[in-house]
Design an enzyme around this catalytic site. Structure first.
Site, PDB file in Angstrom:
ATOM      1  N   ASP A 123      24.236 -40.290 -25.550  1.00  0.00           N
ATOM      2  CA  ASP A 123      24.708 -39.919 -26.883  1.00  0.00           C
ATOM      3  C   ASP A 123      26.226 -40.068 -26.983  1.00  0.00           C
ATOM      4  O   ASP A 123      26.760 -40.549 -27.981  1.00  0.00           O
ATOM      5  CB  ASP A 123      24.372 -38.452 -27.173  1.00  0.00           C
ATOM      6  CG  ASP A 123      22.968 -38.264 -27.720  1.00  0.00           C
ATOM      7  OD1 ASP A 123      22.373 -39.247 -28.202  1.00  0.00           O
ATOM      8  OD2 ASP A 123      22.465 -37.129 -27.670  1.00  0.00           O
ATOM      9  N   GLN A 124      26.908 -39.605 -25.960  1.00  0.00           N
ATOM     10  CA  GLN A 124      28.366 -39.604 -26.031  1.00  0.00           C
ATOM     11  C   GLN A 124      28.926 -41.010 -25.894  1.00  0.00           C
ATOM     12  O   GLN A 124      29.900 -41.377 -26.556  1.00  0.00           O
ATOM     13  CB  GLN A 124      28.928 -38.672 -24.973  1.00  0.00           C
ATOM     14  CG  GLN A 124      28.450 -37.246 -25.201  1.00  0.00           C
ATOM     15  CD  GLN A 124      29.352 -36.234 -24.549  1.00  0.00           C
ATOM     16  OE1 GLN A 124      30.560 -36.393 -24.537  1.00  0.00           O
ATOM     17  NE2 GLN A 124      28.764 -35.195 -24.010  1.00  0.00           N
TER      18      GLN A 124
END
Lengths: 409, 409
Positions: free
Chosen positions: B178-179
């Site tokens: 996600d990051q």
């Protein structure tokens, strides 16, 4: 597949003077190159980027090329210079005056001592965008200490968030902090380029592995500091220390299956064991997560990954196959998305590499050059910056510039 | 410390219409906000971002606020809309016509069905930069499947690179993919903004968790595909499956110590055991890395981390303290670099958060607003886009727009 034909990139016309080595900086300038920038890699005459002489397993590609170096240096031209010589420094001065961006990842103060700190470069070129990437920051108690990926993983707690309760330190088997730092370098440089385009003003950008690693753990630190509670890793293998079951990766009869957050009743249906309904409470699935994990694990061993995927995707559960890195290039979605490509290298031959991940419709990224040999583009770069043939010959003869040539075919 | 006074940001004047929820998208638009952009978070009337109702340990800040949501949504204004109603969609149309950037992370096709796909928005606003972030990509065999961080860690092999040989899958205890996706969204949007500033043309940006996770493992895949050799995790805890000893994090008498790549003779000197000279060969330190790790580990238990740091930093070895996340905010370098800050939130009170990691000298990032309450800025946003008071009252009364108000002090 060979290198993509050149299409206009978002950073076409942007020239980057790249003093970086090892991983963080080279990955950053490679991304700028993927976006279309013209990246000039300045290397130490004779030896070059330290990463050229580091590898895994003590093995080399074609007997001499490093996979570590080759992985992060496509789309760059190399010039190898002796910066201890005034003629070498004069070459850098001329290049800096005509470049848009400088990126460097030496320890704090090294570039200034060479005469190429931010202030020096801004004097030569007031529009310059100058990015320094450090381990711990420019000053402070650790500024003079070695700053490196594993050290930052350890200091920031990142190495204690994965794995099981009794595992001790579990460093991530990837250069996590270096890569986050690289992505932050690109962010800072692009933001500064945008600002310069609107105002005409350059500026300095500072990135550190330390700040990057803390930003990466923002959600964890936020929870610790505002819920006043620490994370404890589970004993079982649950995938995040703050999550309850089933969140994790499980063995099946023939492989692995990841199960993310899911409505519990549908998990129970999929697993076909109504007794699991006793865990129908998020608090129980957190407090007794290891017990739930083991109960699920036992059931999953009865079928293959494909069988579970068919059952579980049919119930719209959040699940996927899990597999080791070796199998990834054969995955149907990876193949469909064309996520690996290759490019011809003069020594290593056709080398397979990951493709450009960010897709821009009007200015797609591209792989236009393989990683350079040490100093390979010295002549063309010097000519491009206005040196005539006699001057170039003199710089080479005097050892100020060194040039590797591709081997004969 | 409270929120920084507003200074000009690199993205001042850039308006972002943000349809994202959970982690990847909100983290991306928060970074754009940190850089100065005006981020308008469009949430579902009534419930809002799903992350508002998810937390760790089943616990909440001030009884109702989620640390997960609060960690990724500073510097945003929220408007809560019912997009199933034509009046709600008319508000989005008006905003999209006047914004610079749209970011969304629904499954492929959802925005187009709502009438706000890239083509729709480009018709309303030909200069629009439109970023779609997906799990697996826009099409292909997995396009309709759930795409989520843990699932992508598992599918791309990332979950099999950390930890010990017998550990099975070791998901990273952080939302890695996600990051990375968030950092790629920012990269794509900034590159497109720069290109638009020079050409006047907007475009579409596509990012996926899958492509982001593969790019992150570029060096590992490069090695596997070009050295034709797989990585095997060590039994001991060595920090990377391709590295030899001493690369790892060790216990000391009172804590932990990270030791990165170092000249072996100086390690032997520091440890004070001349018999270790028998490992003075990189091949031996790779092939027998577990044995070397254990030999080092035994010696390190005899002194404290501070004692080892004094000895080893005195020899210019690449070492650092390792510690869990709880201790990080007290670390002297973290304090010196001011890497945590706080901001006042109307419900949660003074909340402590990680500071802006990328530092730009002329346009420093800033934290100008706490994370918004659901729909908190509905009135001011509608007024800003030209709705008059009666129209705004009508939209609220009709349930098209919902507005949370801060509790009374």
């Amino acid at each position: 597949m060979t290198a993509t034909t050149h299409q206009p990139g978002a950073l076409d016309g942007v020239r980057v003077l790249d003093f970086t080595q090892l991983l963080q900086g080279p990955y950053a300038t490679q991304m700028l190159g993927d976006l279309g920038a013209d990246v000039i890699k300045v290397e130490r005459a004779g030896t070059g980027d330290l990463y050229r002489s580091m590898t895994f397993f003590n093995e080399w590609i074609a007997g001499r090329e490093s996979p570590c170096f080759l992985a992060w240096n496509r789309n760059k031209r190399s010039i190898a210079l002796d910066l201890k010589r005034s003629e070498g420094r004069a070459v850098v001065e001329r290049m800096a005056a005509q470049c848009d961006v400088v990126v460097e990842n030496f320890r704090p103060g090294v570039m200034a001592r060479l005469g190429f700190g931010y202030e020096d470069c801004a004097r030569l070129n007031p529009r310059i965008i100058y990015c320094s990437a450090t381990g711990w920051g420019r000053d402070g108690p650790y500024a003079e200490r070695p700053g490196q990926d594993l050290l930052v993983q350890g200091l920031t707690g990142a190495a204690f968030t994965s794995g099981r309760a009794d595992a001790g330190a579990v460093p991530l088997g990837t250069a996590l902090c270096d890569q986050l730092g690289a992505l932050h370098i690109v962010q800072g440089v692009l933001a500064a380029l945008y600002h310069r385009e609107r105002t005409g003003r350059g500026q300095e950008v500072q990135v550190s592995l330390l700040a990057s690693a803390l930003a990466f753990q923002a959600q964890d630190f936020f929870t610790i500091h505002n819920l006043h509670r620490s994370f404890e890793r589970p004993r079982s293998g649950i995938g995040h220390p703050g999550n309850g079951a089933p969140f994790g990766i499980y063995r099946t009869a023939d492989g692995w299956l990841s199960i993310a957050m899911n409505p519990w009743d549908r998990i129970v249906t999929a697993l076909g064991d109504p007794s699991l309904a006793r865990y129908d409470d998020p608090q129980a699935r957190f407090d007794r997560r290891d017990e739930v994990f083991e109960a699920i694990q036992k059931i999953l061993l009865a079928r293959t990954t494909d069988e579970w995927l068919e059952i579980m995707l049919g119930l719209d559960l959040w699940v996927a196959r899990a597999q080791t890195q070796d199998a990834v290039h054969r995955d149907p979605q990876v193949m469909h998305e064309n996520l690996f490509t290759s490019v011809a290298h003069p020594v290593a031959g056709e080398i397979k590499m990951t493709n450009v991940p960010v897709r821009l419709s009007a200015t797609p990224g591209s792989i236009r050059r393989p990683p350079p040999l040490l100093g390979e583009h010295g002549r063309e770069l010097l000519a491009g910056f206005g040196y005539d043939e006699a001057e170039i010959d003199g710089l080479i003869a005097g050892g100020v510039v060194s040039i590797a040539t591709p081997p004969e075919k």
